[in-house]
Write a protein that holds these residues in place. Structure first.
Motif, PDB file in Angstrom:
ATOM      1  N   ASP A  91       0.828  -1.209   0.000  1.00  0.00           N
ATOM      2  CA  ASP A  91       0.000   0.000   0.000  1.00  0.00           C
ATOM      3  C   ASP A  91       0.861   1.257   0.000  1.00  0.00           C
ATOM      4  O   ASP A  91       0.480   2.285  -0.574  1.00  0.00           O
ATOM      5  CB  ASP A  91      -0.923  -0.017   1.225  1.00  0.00           C
ATOM      6  N   CYS A  92       2.016   1.188   0.640  1.00  0.00           N
ATOM      7  CA  CYS A  92       2.958   2.311   0.615  1.00  0.00           C
ATOM      8  C   CYS A  92       3.704   2.368  -0.714  1.00  0.00           C
ATOM      9  O   CYS A  92       3.836   3.433  -1.326  1.00  0.00           O
ATOM     10  CB  CYS A  92       3.970   2.188   1.761  1.00  0.00           C
ATOM     11  N   VAL A  93       4.193   1.215  -1.164  1.00  0.00           N
ATOM     12  CA  VAL A  93       5.072   1.172  -2.327  1.00  0.00           C
ATOM     13  C   VAL A  93       4.354   1.593  -3.608  1.00  0.00           C
ATOM     14  O   VAL A  93       4.932   2.309  -4.436  1.00  0.00           O
ATOM     15  CB  VAL A  93       5.679  -0.242  -2.481  1.00  0.00           C
ATOM     16  N   ASP A  94       3.099   1.177  -3.792  1.00  0.00           N
ATOM     17  CA  ASP A  94       2.436   1.482  -5.076  1.00  0.00           C
ATOM     18  C   ASP A  94       2.343   2.982  -5.325  1.00  0.00           C
ATOM     19  O   ASP A  94       2.646   3.476  -6.418  1.00  0.00           O
ATOM     20  CB  ASP A  94       1.068   0.798  -5.174  1.00  0.00           C
ATOM     21  N   GLY A  95       1.966   3.741  -4.293  1.00  0.00           N
ATOM     22  CA  GLY A  95       1.874   5.191  -4.454  1.00  0.00           C
ATOM     23  C   GLY A  95       3.230   5.850  -4.615  1.00  0.00           C
ATOM     24  O   GLY A  95       3.371   6.839  -5.358  1.00  0.00           O
ATOM     25  N   GLU A  96       4.235   5.311  -3.932  1.00  0.00           N
ATOM     26  CA  GLU A  96       5.575   5.896  -4.026  1.00  0.00           C
ATOM     27  C   GLU A  96       6.176   5.701  -5.420  1.00  0.00           C
ATOM     28  O   GLU A  96       6.791   6.615  -5.971  1.00  0.00           O
ATOM     29  CB  GLU A  96       6.463   5.279  -2.941  1.00  0.00           C
ATOM     30  N   ILE A  97       5.979   4.514  -5.983  1.00  0.00           N
ATOM     31  CA  ILE A  97       6.463   4.261  -7.344  1.00  0.00           C
ATOM     32  C   ILE A  97       5.724   5.163  -8.328  1.00  0.00           C
ATOM     33  O   ILE A  97       6.313   5.706  -9.277  1.00  0.00           O
ATOM     34  CB  ILE A  97       6.272   2.781  -7.727  1.00  0.00           C
ATOM     35  N   ALA A  98       4.424   5.340  -8.105  1.00  0.00           N
ATOM     36  CA  ALA A  98       3.635   6.206  -8.986  1.00  0.00           C
ATOM     37  C   ALA A  98       4.138   7.647  -8.929  1.00  0.00           C
ATOM     38  O   ALA A  98       4.231   8.323  -9.966  1.00  0.00           O
ATOM     39  CB  ALA A  98       2.160   6.140  -8.601  1.00  0.00           C
ATOM     40  N   ARG A  99       4.471   8.125  -7.737  1.00  0.00           N
ATOM     41  CA  ARG A  99       4.975   9.495  -7.630  1.00  0.00           C
ATOM     42  C   ARG A  99       6.346   9.643  -8.283  1.00  0.00           C
ATOM     43  O   ARG A  99       6.625  10.646  -8.935  1.00  0.00           O
ATOM     44  CB  ARG A  99       5.035   9.914  -6.152  1.00  0.00           C
ATOM     45  N   TRP A 100       7.216   8.652  -8.115  1.00  0.00           N
ATOM     46  CA  TRP A 100       8.550   8.725  -8.709  1.00  0.00           C
ATOM     47  C   TRP A 100       8.467   8.753 -10.240  1.00  0.00           C
ATOM     48  O   TRP A 100       9.185   9.497 -10.904  1.00  0.00           O
ATOM     49  CB  TRP A 100       9.380   7.532  -8.241  1.00  0.00           C
ATOM     50  N   ARG A 101       7.588   7.936 -10.783  1.00  0.00           N
ATOM     51  CA  ARG A 101       7.457   7.857 -12.246  1.00  0.00           C
ATOM     52  C   ARG A 101       6.463   8.872 -12.803  1.00  0.00           C
ATOM     53  O   ARG A 101       6.260   8.928 -14.013  1.00  0.00           O
ATOM     54  CB  ARG A 101       6.997   6.455 -12.648  1.00  0.00           C
ATOM     55  N   GLN A 102       5.808   9.619 -11.922  1.00  0.00           N
ATOM     56  CA  GLN A 102       4.757  10.559 -12.320  1.00  0.00           C
ATOM     57  C   GLN A 102       3.638   9.826 -13.061  1.00  0.00           C
ATOM     58  O   GLN A 102       3.170  10.256 -14.122  1.00  0.00           O
ATOM     59  CB  GLN A 102       5.330  11.697 -13.166  1.00  0.00           C
ATOM     60  N   GLN A 103       3.225   8.691 -12.452  1.00  0.00           N
ATOM     61  CA  GLN A 103       2.171   7.867 -13.048  1.00  0.00           C
ATOM     62  C   GLN A 103       0.942   7.796 -12.163  1.00  0.00           C
ATOM     63  O   GLN A 103       0.173   6.842 -12.242  1.00  0.00           O
ATOM     64  CB  GLN A 103       2.697   6.442 -13.302  1.00  0.00           C
ATOM     65  N   THR A 104       0.739   8.795 -11.317  1.00  0.00           N
ATOM     66  CA  THR A 104      -0.458   8.794 -10.486  1.00  0.00           C
ATOM     67  C   THR A 104      -1.691   8.899 -11.384  1.00  0.00           C
ATOM     68  O   THR A 104      -1.662   9.566 -12.414  1.00  0.00           O
ATOM     69  CB  THR A 104      -0.442   9.963  -9.493  1.00  0.00           C
ATOM     70  N   SER A 105      -2.761   8.212 -10.997  1.00  0.00           N
ATOM     71  CA  SER A 105      -3.959   8.187 -11.844  1.00  0.00           C
ATOM     72  C   SER A 105      -5.200   8.000 -10.989  1.00  0.00           C
ATOM     73  O   SER A 105      -5.139   7.517  -9.854  1.00  0.00           O
ATOM     74  CB  SER A 105      -3.871   7.044 -12.859  1.00  0.00           C
ATOM     75  N   VAL A 106      -6.334   8.383 -11.570  1.00  0.00           N
ATOM     76  CA  VAL A 106      -7.624   8.167 -10.901  1.00  0.00           C
ATOM     77  C   VAL A 106      -7.868   6.668 -10.727  1.00  0.00           C
ATOM     78  O   VAL A 106      -8.388   6.226  -9.696  1.00  0.00           O
ATOM     79  CB  VAL A 106      -8.762   8.820 -11.710  1.00  0.00           C
ATOM     80  N   THR A 107      -7.472   5.877 -11.721  1.00  0.00           N
ATOM     81  CA  THR A 107      -7.635   4.419 -11.626  1.00  0.00           C
ATOM     82  C   THR A 107      -6.866   3.862 -10.441  1.00  0.00           C
ATOM     83  O   THR A 107      -7.373   3.002  -9.700  1.00  0.00           O
ATOM     84  CB  THR A 107      -7.146   3.748 -12.920  1.00  0.00           C
ATOM     85  N   GLY A 108      -5.645   4.357 -10.239  1.00  0.00           N
ATOM     86  CA  GLY A 108      -4.845   3.896  -9.112  1.00  0.00           C
ATOM     87  C   GLY A 108      -5.492   4.214  -7.778  1.00  0.00           C
ATOM     88  O   GLY A 108      -5.511   3.377  -6.866  1.00  0.00           O
ATOM     89  N   VAL A 109      -6.029   5.416  -7.657  1.00  0.00           N
ATOM     90  CA  VAL A 109      -6.714   5.809  -6.414  1.00  0.00           C
ATOM     91  C   VAL A 109      -7.929   4.918  -6.180  1.00  0.00           C
ATOM     92  O   VAL A 109      -8.183   4.454  -5.065  1.00  0.00           O
ATOM     93  CB  VAL A 109      -7.136   7.295  -6.477  1.00  0.00           C
ATOM     94  N   TYR A 110      -8.679   4.666  -7.252  1.00  0.00           N
ATOM     95  CA  TYR A 110      -9.878   3.836  -7.140  1.00  0.00           C
ATOM     96  C   TYR A 110      -9.522   2.410  -6.706  1.00  0.00           C
ATOM     97  O   TYR A 110     -10.143   1.846  -5.797  1.00  0.00           O
ATOM     98  CB  TYR A 110     -10.603   3.818  -8.484  1.00  0.00           C
ATOM     99  N   LEU A 111      -8.518   1.829  -7.368  1.00  0.00           N
ATOM    100  CA  LEU A 111      -8.100   0.471  -7.008  1.00  0.00           C
ATOM    101  C   LEU A 111      -7.620   0.399  -5.568  1.00  0.00           C
ATOM    102  O   LEU A 111      -7.878  -0.581  -4.859  1.00  0.00           O
ATOM    103  CB  LEU A 111      -6.982   0.002  -7.947  1.00  0.00           C
ATOM    104  N   ASP A 112      -6.928   1.430  -5.123  1.00  0.00           N
ATOM    105  CA  ASP A 112      -6.438   1.479  -3.752  1.00  0.00           C
ATOM    106  C   ASP A 112      -7.591   1.446  -2.760  1.00  0.00           C
ATOM    107  O   ASP A 112      -7.556   0.698  -1.776  1.00  0.00           O
ATOM    108  CB  ASP A 112      -5.600   2.749  -3.558  1.00  0.00           C
ATOM    109  N   ARG A 113      -8.632   2.251  -3.028  1.00  0.00           N
ATOM    110  CA  ARG A 113      -9.781   2.278  -2.112  1.00  0.00           C
ATOM    111  C   ARG A 113     -10.507   0.935  -2.117  1.00  0.00           C
ATOM    112  O   ARG A 113     -10.882   0.420  -1.058  1.00  0.00           O
ATOM    113  CB  ARG A 113     -10.747   3.394  -2.510  1.00  0.00           C
TER     114      ARG A 113
END
Length: 260
Positions: A91-113
């Protein structure tokens, strides 16, 4: 290509305010998991593994934690606790990798919830089935405990839904995202009650990490005493907390400025 150092990763994947989010950061993340996840990030940022794939793995780990509780004895509880720690790490790593690669997305937030809903519901449902003695190690299965575990799972989902639906209601009304200070009830009496509940932190027991630790504790007690008395007591306590917190949290939302 050399791997980025922890010092290089930290300001990007842990921008200011990430660890200080009042409602968005778990105490275990602040205490130790964010530091552990940083060390894992170094080996993942240059791979083909995507943030969403890590989120899917997070969901699998959480659901397997609930399934692990079907294993009788202390071993099942230990495995469930370890899987919840893996779930928290991912749960920590997925968001951190997304921020490093600038790949944050609405889909990612939805899947996380969705992942949080599924994992916590699976853990509490598994706890109820464990208390019910699903495989009849002590005789015929007692489904009342499975029902109470289901109540705890439903309560955990509803508590999260009550929070998430604030954003849905505001978005559909054309309002901006809610600020933390809006969570304070307008009534002084309710504000005092909310601070007291926050100080006691009993509501956290239906969360994945806290519930897994409680489950491990009662499993140790049952291993020492024999039987399922402590496990069943734990299920009853979590069901009661989940029902009470569902009602109190709804009242807190309606009495605050979050919907205005």
């Amino acid at each position: 290509m050399p791997k980025p150092s922890v010092a290089e990763l930290r300001p990007v994947v842990h921008p200011e305010g990430v660890k200080d989010r009042r409602s968005g950061e778990h105490w275990a993340g602040r205490l130790y998991m964010r530091e552990l996840s940083l060390r894992c990030d170094r080996y993942l940022v240059d791979t083909r593994i995507t943030p969403n794939q890590l989120t899917y793995l997070m969901v699998v780990a959480g659901v397997l934690a609930g399934a692990a509780l079907l294993l009788p004895g202390l071993g099942g509880a230990i495995l469930a606790a370890l899987l919840i720690q893996l779930y928290l790490l991912l749960d920590c790593v997925d968001g951190e990798i997304a921020r490093w690669r600038q790949q944050t997305s609405v889909t990612g937030v939805y899947l996380d919830r969705v992942g949080h809903y599924l994992a916590e519901a699976a853990l509490l449902t598994g706890f109820g089935l464990r208390a019910a003695d699903l495989f009849g190690a002590e005789g015929e299965a007692n489904w009342m405990w499975a029902f109470l575990g289901g109540m705890a799972a439903l309560g955990a989902i509803l508590i999260k839904a009550e929070t998430d639906l604030v954003d849905v209601a505001r978005a559909r009304s054309g309002l901006p995202a809610v600020r933390d200070e809006a969570a304070v009830p307008r009534s002084s009496g309710l504000a005092v009650a909310r601070r007291a509940a926050a100080a006691l932190k009993f509501h956290r027991l239906v969360g994945g990490v806290e519930a897994s630790l409680l489950i491990l504790l009662v499993a140790v007690a049952d291993a020492a005493a024999g039987g399922l008395f402590w496990t069943r007591l734990g299920v009853a306590v979590l069901a009661a907390i989940a029902v009470l917190q569902t009602v109190l949290h709804l009242v807190s939302v309606l009495a605050s400025s979050r919907l205005r």
